[in-house]
Design a protein around this motif. Structure first.
Motif: not given
Length: 684
Positions: A644-645, A616-628, A590-591
């Motif tokens: 990123a997508v 839950a021990g699941k794969p995840v990545e988080f991208v934060t968009l500053d100022g958006e 999940v992204q």
């Protein structure tokens, strides 16, 4: 040629393709960079001055935007205004020498006022004759320097004058709040007068060509009472009252004769336009000859001049004046096989700007001079994307699990055979919204990387008929969700896609659907990318509620409860439909992507999802968009999001894999983790 007449044959605009048709892309050439799709449009919100001598346009680039004014005759640059840290939203002419630029910023409320951070809109007046600019409503006593609606130019005023919907302050008992008001601004002197002050419940006004408010709308959202008032001298006469829990009537415009106010209402169970005569204010019967979707308003007379209908595969215009209709038909026929959209025209209708989308022209603007019988390209909205870069874009239909017909858009990757393709499901936001025919920068970007892209107009979507929209009531996270996976199944049966190579990508409600797709409807997707998605419905709705819907519920709460089928903000059903509370059921990567300045879906929603997945021990990545913000309004962060997508999707679902024959999950009428179906609330 006399003004208002049109003698153009369909072929008279043959010159309009000169200089814009581009050579086909060689198969050996690489696809355009993602930045070519993710940039802000190079040209946007283009509009003609009333005299037809100038046009204004928002110019996008990699960093910010600027506003340009150019001469129609030769394209000469007359004015350039950088937008800097604000976000350019729209442009309006007030006469032919004043351009009003709508910009917005994300800020907390001013000191002394309560409320959360929101998007605030302001108007800059660009005086082209004096070569100066000023912020309107600035330093006006007891007034916020923001607007809450579009400006209205007074065409017959001796000096350039506009009416601005704004927010005058009300003070009392130590409390300060604002109401809806109308300000009259002399653009030569900047003299500003409060012309009308509404009540606490005032939400809308209708202004005539002289700048006089002739109709006012109040809405008591807790009583769910919508009231139309018509001006009678110095007083307001109550003309029409409608109980409206969610589907509020709308005041649209004056009719073409100026004798009636046109009101769009859902009181009969379907949307229709009614006339309320000014001399005898009472709601008349539905008008059969006016389309209820969108009215076109003449900016000079402030009266209705036509309608715009967005079908699943095209856009249709019907103008009230036969001469206007002939003019438009001649222009549209000059672009065979293309989608032609009306943007702006001069008051005499002799100069017209249109957007043209399709395989010959990509997505660009043209200016049509009806006196010279010619048209010329103004430029492409996405100059880095050639027409030959575009994937074939078509309308399809398929059956949902319960037999409901679902229209959808399918974009195919350029240069690949339409068989056993990798697929990206791309549901729209809203969810009471829709995708439109024509160029979609995000869908085309994904297709350029070798993916078929499916955009289902799932139940609950708007603009495609009452039946499809109302079929979504009470189906959030249930049949609204399986409408998406039913589309995957349909394409798999055709052999067009490989069912083992499907991911889901979406933003806003589409972001929720991406998360729900892997949490509540398992076995369909290899990965999910959610941009600004809702993950915890109870937190999003902001309450735990009692045992029933309170009469104090706001219209916003009633809207969400109708869609989810919950009886209140504390209904356990909301938890069963919340992906963050079912993170343990997710078995694929999940992204999460979210803008820090999002005032629609708080970034907390993605943070909560990330926390649940990690726990839950699941794969995840988080991208934060500053100022958006929620709408991906900045070029740099929009491009970063897109990059990123695609990196995430290509890593987890490479487009070059050999097709595999993998058993596909059987069709289901509801995700396995959802509660038993409840009947949806009755349509209001």
């Amino acid at each position: 040629m006399k003004t208002g007449q049109c003698h153009e044959p369909a072929a008279l605009l043959a010159v309009l393709l000169i200089g814009l048709l581009l050579p086909p892309l060689s198969p050996a050439m690489a696809a355009p960079p993602l930045a070519a799709y993710g940039q802000l449009p190079a040209l946007d919100n283009i509009t003609l001055s009333p005299d037809g001598r100038r046009y204004a346009v928002i110019i996008g680039d990699g960093d910010a935007a600027q506003i340009q004014v150019r001469a129609v005759a030769d394209g000469a640059l007359l004015s350039l205004s950088p937008v800097e840290k604000s976000k350019a939203r729209n442009l309006f002419w007030a006469g032919s020498d004043h351009l009003l630029a709508m910009v917005s910023t994300t800020q907390a409320p001013p000191k002394g006022m309560t409320g959360r951070t929101r998007e605030w809109y302001q108007l800059q007046d660009l005086d082209l004759a004096a070569k100066s600019s000023r912020l309107l409503l600035d330093h006006v006593k007891n007034t916020m320097n923001v607007v809450i609606g579009d400006p209205i130019s007074i065409g017959d005023a001796k000096v350039p004058t506009v009416i601005l919907p704004g927010l005058p302050f009300i003070f009392g008992s130590g409390d300060m709040h604002s109401v809806s008001g109308l300000y009259r601004v002399d653009l030569q002197s900047a003299k500003t007068q409060l012309a009308e002050k509404g009540k606490d419940d005032t939400i809308d006004w209708l202004v005539d060509a002289a700048g006089v408010a002739i109709a006012r709308v109040d809405y008591d959202e807790y009583k769910a009472e919508w009231t139309l008032f018509i001006r009678k001298g110095d007083d307001w006469q109550k003309a029409y009252v409608e109980h409206a829990d969610i589907d509020l009537p709308q005041v649209l415009a004056l009719d073409e004769d100026g004798g009636s106010v046109l009101v769009r209402s859902h009181a009969s169970g379907t949307w229709a336009v009614h006339a309320v005569p000014l001399v005898a204010p009472i709601l008349g019967p539905a008008l059969p000859d006016i389309d209820p979707d969108l009215l076109l308003i003449d900016r000079r007379t402030r009266r209705v001049m036509g309608t715009k209908t967005v079908d699943i595969d095209t856009i249709r215009y019907q103008f009230r004046n036969p001469a206007d209709q002939r003019a438009w038909d001649g222009i549209a026929k000059a672009f065979p096989g293309e989608l032609v959209t009306f943007e702006s025209w001069s008051d005499d209708r002799m100069v017209v700007i249109v957007e043209v989308q399709g395989p010959a022209n990509g997505d660009g603007y043209f200016i049509v001079d009806r006196r010279r019988h010619e048209a010329r390209p103004l430029g492409s909205r996405y100059p880095g994307v050639l027409p030959s870069d575009l994937g074939a874009h078509r309308v399809i239909h398929y059956k949902a699990g319960d037999g409901l017909d679902i229209p959808a858009y399918l974009t195919l990757p350029p240069g690949r055979a339409a068989t056993a393709l990798p697929l990206l499901v791309f549901p729209h936001g809203g969810p009471v919204a829709r995708d439109n025919p024509g160029f979609d920068w995000w869908a085309q970007a994904m297709a350029s990387r070798g993916y078929a892209v499916l955009q289902p107009q799932f139940r609950g979507s708007d603009g495609l008929g009452d039946a499809l929209r109302e079929a979504g009531y009470g189906q959030w996270g249930r049949r609204m969700q399986t409408d998406l996976s039913d589309g995957v199944r349909s394409l798999a049966v055709e052999g067009l896609i490989d069912p083992a190579r499907v991911c889901i990508v979406g933003a806003s409600y589409g972001g929720y659907a991406a998360l729900a797709g892997v949490a509540l409807d398992p076995g369909v997707y290899r990965c999910a990318s959610a941009v600004a998605g809702v993950s915890d419905l109870r937190r999003f709705l902001g309450g735990t509620g009692g045992s029933r819907i309170s009469p104090k519920r706001s219209i916003g709460q009633r809207f969400w409860l109708r869609l989810t089928g919950a009886v209140n903000n504390g209904d356990p059903l909301l938890d069963r439909l919340s992906p963050a509370l079912h993170a343990d059921q997710i078995t694929v990567p999940v992204q999460l992507i979210h803008g820090k300045d999002d005032t629609v879906v708080p970034i907390e929603q993605s943070q909560q999802m990330e926390k649940a997945l990690k726990a839950a021990g699941k794969p995840v990545e988080f991208v934060t968009l500053d100022g958006e913000d929620h709408w991906l309004s900045r070029a740099a962060t929009r491009t970063r999001m897109l990059a990123a997508v695609m990196e995430f999707v290509e890593r987890n679902n490479p487009p070059s894999l050999v097709a595999r024959s993998t058993p596909f999950a059987p069709s289901q009428t509801a995700p396995p983790t959802a509660a038993p179906q409840k009947p949806p609330p009755a349509a209001q």
